[in-house]
Design a protein around this motif. Structure first.
Motif, PDB file in Angstrom:
ATOM      1  N   UNK A   8      -6.110  14.183   0.036  1.00 34.61           N
ATOM      2  CA  UNK A   8      -5.980  12.830   0.590  1.00 34.61           C
ATOM      3  C   UNK A   8      -5.651  11.869  -0.538  1.00 34.61           C
ATOM      4  N   UNK A   9      -4.568  11.108  -0.390  1.00 32.04           N
ATOM      5  CA  UNK A   9      -4.247  10.073  -1.375  1.00 32.04           C
ATOM      6  C   UNK A   9      -3.915   8.766  -0.660  1.00 32.04           C
ATOM      7  N   UNK A  10      -4.702   7.745  -0.983  1.00 35.41           N
ATOM      8  CA  UNK A  10      -4.506   6.408  -0.417  1.00 35.41           C
ATOM      9  C   UNK A  10      -4.381   5.381  -1.531  1.00 35.41           C
ATOM     10  N   UNK A  11      -3.928   5.815  -2.705  1.00 36.58           N
ATOM     11  CA  UNK A  11      -3.888   4.925  -3.857  1.00 36.58           C
ATOM     12  C   UNK A  11      -2.717   3.958  -3.830  1.00 36.58           C
ATOM     13  N   UNK A  12      -1.754   4.192  -2.946  1.00 33.27           N
ATOM     14  CA  UNK A  12      -0.626   3.280  -2.784  1.00 33.27           C
ATOM     15  C   UNK A  12      -0.491   2.926  -1.305  1.00 33.27           C
ATOM     16  N   UNK A  13       0.502   2.103  -0.991  1.00 29.72           N
ATOM     17  CA  UNK A  13       0.740   1.763   0.409  1.00 29.72           C
ATOM     18  C   UNK A  13       1.208   2.970   1.217  1.00 29.72           C
ATOM     19  N   UNK A  36      -3.975  -2.217   4.782  1.00 27.77           N
ATOM     20  CA  UNK A  36      -5.165  -1.378   4.692  1.00 27.77           C
ATOM     21  C   UNK A  36      -4.916  -0.049   5.385  1.00 27.77           C
ATOM     22  N   UNK A  37      -5.449   1.015   4.776  1.00 25.64           N
ATOM     23  CA  UNK A  37      -5.326   2.335   5.383  1.00 25.64           C
ATOM     24  C   UNK A  37      -6.391   2.577   6.449  1.00 25.64           C
ATOM     25  N   UNK A  38      -7.322   1.659   6.602  1.00 24.33           N
ATOM     26  CA  UNK A  38      -8.428   1.852   7.544  1.00 24.33           C
ATOM     27  C   UNK A  38      -7.949   2.210   8.937  1.00 24.33           C
ATOM     28  N   UNK A  39      -6.955   1.488   9.420  1.00 30.72           N
ATOM     29  CA  UNK A  39      -6.536   1.640  10.809  1.00 30.72           C
ATOM     30  C   UNK A  39      -5.686   2.883  11.040  1.00 30.72           C
ATOM     31  N   UNK A  40      -5.132   3.480   9.975  1.00 29.29           N
ATOM     32  CA  UNK A  40      -4.165   4.556  10.160  1.00 29.29           C
ATOM     33  C   UNK A  40      -4.621   5.920   9.655  1.00 29.29           C
TER      34      UNK A  40
END
Length: 218
Positions: A8-13, A36-40
């Motif tokens: 899992x990588x969420x460090x960028x858009x 934000x990555x929260x919703x997706x």
């Protein structure tokens, strides 16, 4: 031993999720989120866990550098899954896992905020420890060395033209961890799962309340 890894990588858009077992990619998903990555993140994460089934061995997250909020979301999700599935979770530099073809060793430039830029180098899937934070002038001078530089920023910093843009790949993160020896993995598991900070956190101290008379005016 063949490991089944959730990466899992969420460090960028650009969010990236994958499940890898040996040479096989059981699941992959990517999505774009400017805020934000929260919703997706949770729908593809649910599908990734279903693909891993009961054979999940461990979890790897890209710990940046990059979006502090995104990396924290990835850490929280990884720790929650690890507790519920009784598996380990580790962090690894997002800069080591570009989604483009790159040589084994390459230099990287990125925006470090506050009018500064970071310069780093990856060698065989490992971020070397001599990461520097420099001024814009120094960054321009250092990147004019004839090498092919990568950036994980949405746009090449300083409008530099000889920079290749890349995004973190969860599949590549998983494959790097797959390649570690058991001794290396055991040592990594013992390390705290924290974001890669480029600088000390900037903390604004609260102002002291104004002194007032102990005796109210009549």
């Amino acid at each position: 031993m063949t490991r089944t890894l959730l990466a899992l990588d969420l460090s960028t858009a650009h969010g990236s999720i994958a499940v890898v077992r040996g040479d096989d990619v059981l699941f992959r998903s990517s999505f774009q989120s400017e805020r934000s990555h929260n919703a997706q993140v949770f729908a593809p994460l649910r599908d990734a866990l279903a693909a891993a089934g009961d054979e999940l061995t461990g979890i790897v997250i890209g710990n940046g550098p990059g979006s502090y909020t995104g990396v924290r979301i990835a850490i929280a999700a990884a720790q929650g899954i690890a507790l519920s599935r009784n598996v380990w979770c580790v962090g690894w530099s997002s800069l080591t896992a570009p989604d483009i073809e790159a040589p084994n060793s390459y230099p990287i430039i990125g925006d470090a905020r506050r009018q500064s830029f970071y310069l780093a180098r990856v060698d065989n899937g490992r971020l070397l420890p001599d990461l520097e934070t420099v001024s814009a002038e120094t960054a321009r001078e250092r990147t004019a060395d004839g090498q092919t530089w990568l950036t994980f920023d949405p746009k090449p910093p300083l409008a530099l033209t000889d920079i290749r843009s890349a995004k973190p790949s969860a599949i590549r993160l998983a494959r790097i961890i797959q390649s570690l020896s058991q001794a290396e993995l055991d040592a990594l598991i013992q390390q705290p799962l924290i974001p890669h900070y480029l600088a000390e956190a900037f903390i604004t101290m609260p102002k002291r309340p104004a002194l007032t008379s102990q005796h109210p005016s009549p």
